[in-house]
Design an enzyme around this catalytic site. Structure first.
Site, PDB file in Angstrom:
ATOM      1  N   ASN A 157       0.869  -1.186   0.000  1.00 45.21           N
ATOM      2  CA  ASN A 157       0.000   0.000   0.000  1.00 45.21           C
ATOM      3  C   ASN A 157       0.902   1.232   0.000  1.00 45.21           C
ATOM      4  O   ASN A 157       1.454   1.599   1.031  1.00 45.21           O
ATOM      5  CB  ASN A 157      -0.891  -0.015   1.252  1.00 45.21           C
ATOM      6  N   TRP A 158       1.033   1.850  -1.177  1.00 45.06           N
ATOM      7  CA  TRP A 158       1.931   3.009  -1.285  1.00 45.06           C
ATOM      8  C   TRP A 158       1.336   4.260  -0.649  1.00 45.06           C
ATOM      9  O   TRP A 158       2.007   5.273  -0.531  1.00 45.06           O
ATOM     10  CB  TRP A 158       2.243   3.294  -2.760  1.00 45.06           C
ATOM     11  N   LYS A 159       0.038   4.202  -0.309  1.00 46.97           N
ATOM     12  CA  LYS A 159      -0.666   5.408   0.180  1.00 46.97           C
ATOM     13  C   LYS A 159      -0.437   6.562  -0.807  1.00 46.97           C
ATOM     14  O   LYS A 159      -0.269   6.306  -2.004  1.00 46.97           O
ATOM     15  CB  LYS A 159      -0.209   5.763   1.594  1.00 46.97           C
ATOM     16  N   HIS A 202      -9.729   1.086   4.990  1.00 48.34           N
ATOM     17  CA  HIS A 202      -8.489   1.422   5.705  1.00 48.34           C
ATOM     18  C   HIS A 202      -8.799   2.447   6.797  1.00 48.34           C
ATOM     19  O   HIS A 202      -9.621   3.345   6.595  1.00 48.34           O
ATOM     20  CB  HIS A 202      -7.461   1.977   4.711  1.00 48.34           C
ATOM     21  N   GLU A 247      -7.238   4.935   7.758  1.00 53.40           N
ATOM     22  CA  GLU A 247      -7.024   6.336   7.357  1.00 53.40           C
ATOM     23  C   GLU A 247      -8.256   6.877   6.643  1.00 53.40           C
ATOM     24  O   GLU A 247      -8.622   8.038   6.808  1.00 53.40           O
ATOM     25  CB  GLU A 247      -5.759   6.447   6.476  1.00 53.40           C
ATOM     26  N   GLU A 290      -5.663  -4.867  10.705  1.00 57.16           N
ATOM     27  CA  GLU A 290      -4.700  -3.784  10.889  1.00 57.16           C
ATOM     28  C   GLU A 290      -5.029  -3.022  12.177  1.00 57.16           C
ATOM     29  O   GLU A 290      -5.860  -2.095  12.154  1.00 57.16           O
ATOM     30  CB  GLU A 290      -4.777  -2.809   9.708  1.00 57.16           C
ATOM     31  N   GLY A 317       2.016   2.464  10.925  1.00 59.33           N
ATOM     32  CA  GLY A 317       2.999   3.542  10.813  1.00 59.33           C
ATOM     33  C   GLY A 317       3.686   3.919  12.118  1.00 59.33           C
ATOM     34  O   GLY A 317       4.331   4.964  12.202  1.00 59.33           O
ATOM     35  N   SER A 340       3.033  -1.838  10.539  1.00 56.62           N
ATOM     36  CA  SER A 340       4.466  -1.832  10.839  1.00 56.62           C
ATOM     37  C   SER A 340       5.181  -3.134  10.463  1.00 56.62           C
ATOM     38  O   SER A 340       6.100  -3.574  11.165  1.00 56.62           O
ATOM     39  CB  SER A 340       4.704  -1.486  12.323  1.00 56.62           C
TER      40      SER A 340
END
Ligand code: PEP
Length: 236
Positions: A8-10, A93, A95, A163, A169, A201
């Site tokens: 996941n490159w975000k 997700h 976020e 997650e 992160g 992580s």
């Protein structure tokens, strides 16, 4: 054993980044035993797809809209992603839940759209630290699972990514027994073989020990998927 590793490159990457990242990725892909799914930001899906076209790696996206088309300025539909070669979409997700206010109901509808477009939904679930400390981690995650999964979900069109929000992160990961406990609870709640990924992580330092835990069918990697040498080691 073959596992699934999702990058996941975000909201990261650039044409220069891709140019540097692809050659080491190609060499790692030529030897890995795992299934790899790369999820770049929308503008980089096509260049990454083209660069990886002679490899077994799959392309994924990080979001989609619920409708197929229409007056939704700035949005991208699941069907459009499928049409350009995406095979999976990350959805739910934390976020997106926290920063963009996505509810379980919206996530449920997005997953239906992903399935209708013939792709796999990578559905993220996870508790915050308050829920974990109050002993409600499993209850929270199972509730998210039940609220987000539409009837179209099956082991072939869905991944569940556990997650824990406090691990994303932060460099902190759950204890192996905490991952085992949650993945067992997910397996039992699903009552089927939907693959279960762990995310939060993951690095080259911990991926091997996470990947051998029971009911861990793969990992979802954020920050470490942007470092070519580290990602190369994770995919082995
Ligand atoms: C993620 O955002 O899905 C994730 C797992 O991030 P990180 O690996 O950076 O914790």
């Amino acid at each position: 054993m073959t596992k699934t590793i999702v990058a996941n490159w975000k909201m990261n990457g650039s044409p220069n980044f891709i140019e540097e990242f692809i050659p080491p990725l190609l060499s790692a892909l030529s030897t890995t035993q795992h299934k790899i799914i790369i999820c770049p930001p929308f503008p980089f899906i096509l260049p990454v797809r083209n660069a990886l076209k002679s490899t077994p790696a799959l392309l994924g996206a990080q979001n989609c809209h619920t409708d197929v088309k229409g007056a939704f300025t700035g949005e991208v539909s699941a069907q459009m992603l499928a049409d350009i070669g995406c095979k999976a979409v990350i959805v739910g997700h934390s976020e997106r839940r926290t920063l963009f206010g996505e509810s379980d109901e919206l996530i449920n509808t997005k997953i239906s759209a992903i399935h209708a477009a013939g792709m796999r939904a990578i559905v993220c679930v996870g508790e915050n630290m308050r829920m974990r400390e109050s002993g409600k981690a499993i209850e929270t995650v199972i509730q998210q699972l039940k609220a987000t999964l539409p009837p179209s979900s099956n082991p072939k069109n869905t991944f569940i990514a556990y997650e824990p929000i406090w691990a994303i992160g932060t460099g902190v990961t759950p204890l192996p027994e905490e991952i085992i406990e949650m993945h067992l609870a997910l397996f039992e709640a699903l009552k089927n073989t939907t693959p279960l990924l762990y995310g939060g992580s993951v690095t080259d330092q911990n991926s091997a020990e996470i990947l051998v835990l029971p009911h861990v069918d793969g990992v979802l990697v954020g920050g470490a998927s942007l470092k070519a040498d580290v990602f190369q080691k994770i995919i082995g």
